[in-house]
Design a protein around this motif. Structure first.
Motif, PDB file in Angstrom:
ATOM      1  N   GLY A 229       7.260  35.056 -38.571  1.00 41.71           N
ATOM      2  CA  GLY A 229       7.398  36.195 -39.457  1.00 41.71           C
ATOM      3  C   GLY A 229       6.102  36.922 -39.742  1.00 41.71           C
ATOM      4  O   GLY A 229       6.113  37.957 -40.407  1.00 41.71           O
ATOM      5  N   ASP A 230       4.978  36.404 -39.233  1.00 39.49           N
ATOM      6  CA  ASP A 230       3.683  37.045 -39.453  1.00 39.49           C
ATOM      7  C   ASP A 230       3.465  38.235 -38.522  1.00 39.49           C
ATOM      8  O   ASP A 230       3.807  38.189 -37.327  1.00 39.49           O
ATOM      9  CB  ASP A 230       2.537  36.057 -39.193  1.00 39.49           C
ATOM     10  CG  ASP A 230       2.250  35.155 -40.363  1.00 39.49           C
ATOM     11  OD1 ASP A 230       2.760  35.422 -41.475  1.00 39.49           O
ATOM     12  OD2 ASP A 230       1.498  34.172 -40.177  1.00 39.49           O
ATOM     13  N   MET A 231       2.871  39.285 -39.058  1.00 38.16           N
ATOM     14  CA  MET A 231       2.238  40.311 -38.253  1.00 38.16           C
ATOM     15  C   MET A 231       0.828  39.794 -37.947  1.00 38.16           C
ATOM     16  O   MET A 231       0.182  39.208 -38.825  1.00 38.16           O
ATOM     17  CB  MET A 231       2.154  41.634 -39.020  1.00 38.16           C
ATOM     18  CG  MET A 231       1.836  42.841 -38.187  1.00 38.16           C
ATOM     19  SD  MET A 231       3.274  43.512 -37.334  1.00 38.16           S
ATOM     20  CE  MET A 231       3.889  44.669 -38.563  1.00 38.16           C
ATOM     21  N   VAL A 232       0.330  40.000 -36.720  1.00 41.02           N
ATOM     22  CA  VAL A 232      -0.983  39.476 -36.338  1.00 41.02           C
ATOM     23  C   VAL A 232      -1.786  40.580 -35.653  1.00 41.02           C
ATOM     24  O   VAL A 232      -1.390  41.097 -34.612  1.00 41.02           O
ATOM     25  CB  VAL A 232      -0.875  38.257 -35.395  1.00 41.02           C
ATOM     26  CG1 VAL A 232      -2.270  37.678 -35.125  1.00 41.02           C
ATOM     27  CG2 VAL A 232       0.050  37.200 -35.980  1.00 41.02           C
ATOM     28  N   VAL A 233      -2.910  40.942 -36.268  1.00 42.60           N
ATOM     29  CA  VAL A 233      -3.820  41.930 -35.682  1.00 42.60           C
ATOM     30  C   VAL A 233      -4.792  41.211 -34.739  1.00 42.60           C
ATOM     31  O   VAL A 233      -5.447  40.243 -35.138  1.00 42.60           O
ATOM     32  CB  VAL A 233      -4.612  42.674 -36.771  1.00 42.60           C
ATOM     33  CG1 VAL A 233      -5.600  43.657 -36.135  1.00 42.60           C
ATOM     34  CG2 VAL A 233      -3.671  43.412 -37.717  1.00 42.60           C
ATOM     35  N   GLY A 349      -1.439  43.903 -41.984  1.00 43.04           N
ATOM     36  CA  GLY A 349      -2.124  45.085 -41.478  1.00 43.04           C
ATOM     37  C   GLY A 349      -1.669  45.386 -40.062  1.00 43.04           C
ATOM     38  O   GLY A 349      -1.096  44.534 -39.380  1.00 43.04           O
ATOM     39  N   VAL A 350      -1.934  46.632 -39.633  1.00 42.10           N
ATOM     40  CA  VAL A 350      -1.623  47.066 -38.272  1.00 42.10           C
ATOM     41  C   VAL A 350      -2.788  47.922 -37.772  1.00 42.10           C
ATOM     42  O   VAL A 350      -3.242  48.826 -38.488  1.00 42.10           O
ATOM     43  CB  VAL A 350      -0.324  47.904 -38.214  1.00 42.10           C
ATOM     44  CG1 VAL A 350      -0.102  48.441 -36.795  1.00 42.10           C
ATOM     45  CG2 VAL A 350       0.871  47.079 -38.672  1.00 42.10           C
ATOM     46  N   ARG A 351      -3.256  47.635 -36.574  1.00 41.21           N
ATOM     47  CA  ARG A 351      -4.265  48.484 -35.926  1.00 41.21           C
ATOM     48  C   ARG A 351      -3.963  48.542 -34.441  1.00 41.21           C
ATOM     49  O   ARG A 351      -3.579  47.530 -33.837  1.00 41.21           O
ATOM     50  CB  ARG A 351      -5.683  47.961 -36.169  1.00 41.21           C
ATOM     51  CG  ARG A 351      -6.770  48.862 -35.582  1.00 41.21           C
ATOM     52  CD  ARG A 351      -8.155  48.540 -36.136  1.00 41.21           C
ATOM     53  NE  ARG A 351      -8.634  47.210 -35.821  1.00 41.21           N
ATOM     54  CZ  ARG A 351      -8.661  46.191 -36.672  1.00 41.21           C
ATOM     55  NH1 ARG A 351      -8.196  46.346 -37.908  1.00 41.21           N
ATOM     56  NH2 ARG A 351      -9.120  45.005 -36.315  1.00 41.21           N
ATOM     57  N   ILE A 352      -4.131  49.723 -33.850  1.00 41.34           N
ATOM     58  CA  ILE A 352      -3.969  49.919 -32.412  1.00 41.34           C
ATOM     59  C   ILE A 352      -5.199  50.665 -31.928  1.00 41.34           C
ATOM     60  O   ILE A 352      -5.558  51.703 -32.488  1.00 41.34           O
ATOM     61  CB  ILE A 352      -2.688  50.720 -32.088  1.00 41.34           C
ATOM     62  CG1 ILE A 352      -1.455  49.998 -32.637  1.00 41.34           C
ATOM     63  CG2 ILE A 352      -2.567  50.937 -30.580  1.00 41.34           C
ATOM     64  CD1 ILE A 352      -0.166  50.819 -32.524  1.00 41.34           C
ATOM     65  N   GLU A 353      -5.829  50.153 -30.882  1.00 40.32           N
ATOM     66  CA  GLU A 353      -7.117  50.709 -30.440  1.00 40.32           C
ATOM     67  C   GLU A 353      -7.212  50.766 -28.926  1.00 40.32           C
ATOM     68  O   GLU A 353      -6.922  49.793 -28.234  1.00 40.32           O
ATOM     69  CB  GLU A 353      -8.262  49.829 -30.974  1.00 40.32           C
ATOM     70  CG  GLU A 353      -9.628  50.201 -30.449  1.00 40.32           C
ATOM     71  CD  GLU A 353     -10.709  49.232 -30.914  1.00 40.32           C
ATOM     72  OE1 GLU A 353     -11.897  49.567 -30.805  1.00 40.32           O
ATOM     73  OE2 GLU A 353     -10.344  48.126 -31.380  1.00 40.32           O
TER      74      GLU A 353
END
Length: 377
Positions: A229-233, A349-353
């Motif tokens: 269930g975790d979001m992982v950056v 958090g969410v990041r896309i790079e």
């Protein structure tokens, strides 16, 4: 799993000569009497010389328009300097222990001039020059010549593309490992191993921010156990063939809920908008504005808490910066990250790079992996 197919041809003395000539001319155009370049990325880029360790003994490259470049080095380190790839494009002036290195260097300098000096020069050396030549003044290279290394030539772009491809291969492989039930540090170690297997000589960072830790953009991978269930950056990169990689993707352990998917979709749209804003003549801040406008439109503007991007080359963070107020124009050959994010404290958090290079008519991403939210185990 295979590594790289082969190293690119090394840079030649002519390559380094051209860089030094361009740097000296740029200094003159900026109203500087010359440049003082200390050991670090600038010196390595200009000469191919990188001392094994910076010490209290002065090493400095003196560049000025209309005069031959001179590298001042301690006598005991001169043999190493003479073997540098760019050594034949400059003159060496060595000094022995017991002599004043600033007095040795002073005849090369305009006693009343203003000089650009490496950001990483030691304070004791700057003070030494000021004491020897009290009529001189100094500006950091980042302030005086922010574009010094910003525009990459074809050979440099080849290295940047190879580093990006290796980072992409790393991301493809990391999706196959187990996330749930393992510590962030375990996944970070996997990322580092993969970067090296795909050709990186140096790993600079492996950010793994799971669950609430993902809301800290520069979270150091820690002992938190990743849960279903975790979001992982994931944010990782380093150097390959002397040039940097840096990419971020956000994955989810199991199926995301509606809000998690929505936040990820917003960041993906913002990242696409930032990349679409890249074109020659646009200002650096235009990239930031384009990405930030999307996130603000969807109500998360206060949760995008960093600049949209940074330059990359022989270091993984360098000018120029994609941030409001930076009006430097984009030029073909510049390389920088486009990495918007949304950070919800205590939650995720969410990041896309991607790394993007400016082309003659737009921009080209040097990362090609899927930007959709990946599901991992």
């Amino acid at each position: 799993m295979t590594g790289t197919t082969g190293a690119p041809a090394p840079f030649t003395a002519d390559d380094y000569r051209a860089r030094m000539e361009r740097a000296a001319a740029s200094a003159a155009d900026a109203g500087l009497a010359g440049l003082l370049v200390a050991p670090g990325p600038d010196l390595a880029w200009l000469t191919g010389y990188q001392p094994t360790a910076a010490t209290e003994r002065l090493t400095v490259l003196v560049l000025a328009a209309g005069q031959d470049p001179v590298l001042v080095v301690p006598t005991l380190e001169a043999p190493d300097a003479e073997r540098a790839a760019g050594a034949s494009a400059l003159s060496l002036r060595d000094w022995t222990d017991g002599k004043d290195p600033y007095a040795v260097t002073a005849p090369l300098l305009d006693a009343g001039g203003r000089f650009g000096i490496s950001d990483n020069a030691w304070a004791m050396h700057l003070i030494g020059f000021q004491k020897e030549l009290p009529g001189t003044s100094y500006a950091s290279l980042t302030e005086a010549l922010p574009m010094l290394r910003a525009v990459k030539d074809a050979a440099e772009l080849e290295r940047m593309a190879a580093a990006g491809a290796a980072a992409d291969a790393t991301y493809e492989e990391i999706q196959k490992v187990r996330f749930a039930g393992r510590k962030e540090t375990d996944v970070a170690a996997d990322l580092a191993d993969l970067l090296r297997q795909f050709g990186h000589s140096q790993v600079d960072f492996t950010v793994v921010g799971s669950g609430p830790n993902g809301a800290n953009p520069h979270h150091e991978a820690g002992d938190r156990v990743i849960e279903h269930g975790d979001m992982v950056v994931l944010d990782f990169g380093g150097l390959m063939h002397g040039y940097g990689s840096d990419t971020s993707r956000t994955v989810h352990v199991g199926e995301p809920d509606a809000e998690e998917q929505r936040v990820h979709d917003v960041v993906r749209e913002a990242q696409a908008a930032g990349c679409a804003a890249v074109r020659p003549g646009a200002a650096c801040q235009d990239v930031d504005r384009a990405a930030r406008a999307v996130i603000t439109e969807f109500g998360y503007g206060e949760r995008f808490i960093h600049r949209t991007g940074h330059g990359i080359g022989v270091t993984t963070h360098e000018p120029p910066y994609m941030i409001e107020g930076e009006e430097l124009p984009l030029v073909p050959g510049m390389c920088f990250s486009v990495e918007p994010g949304i950070y919800l404290p205590g939650r995720f958090g969410v990041r896309i790079e991607d790394i993007v290079t400016v082309t003659d008519d737009g921009g080209r991403r040097l990362n090609a992996t899927a930007r959709e939210l990946a599901i991992v185990d």
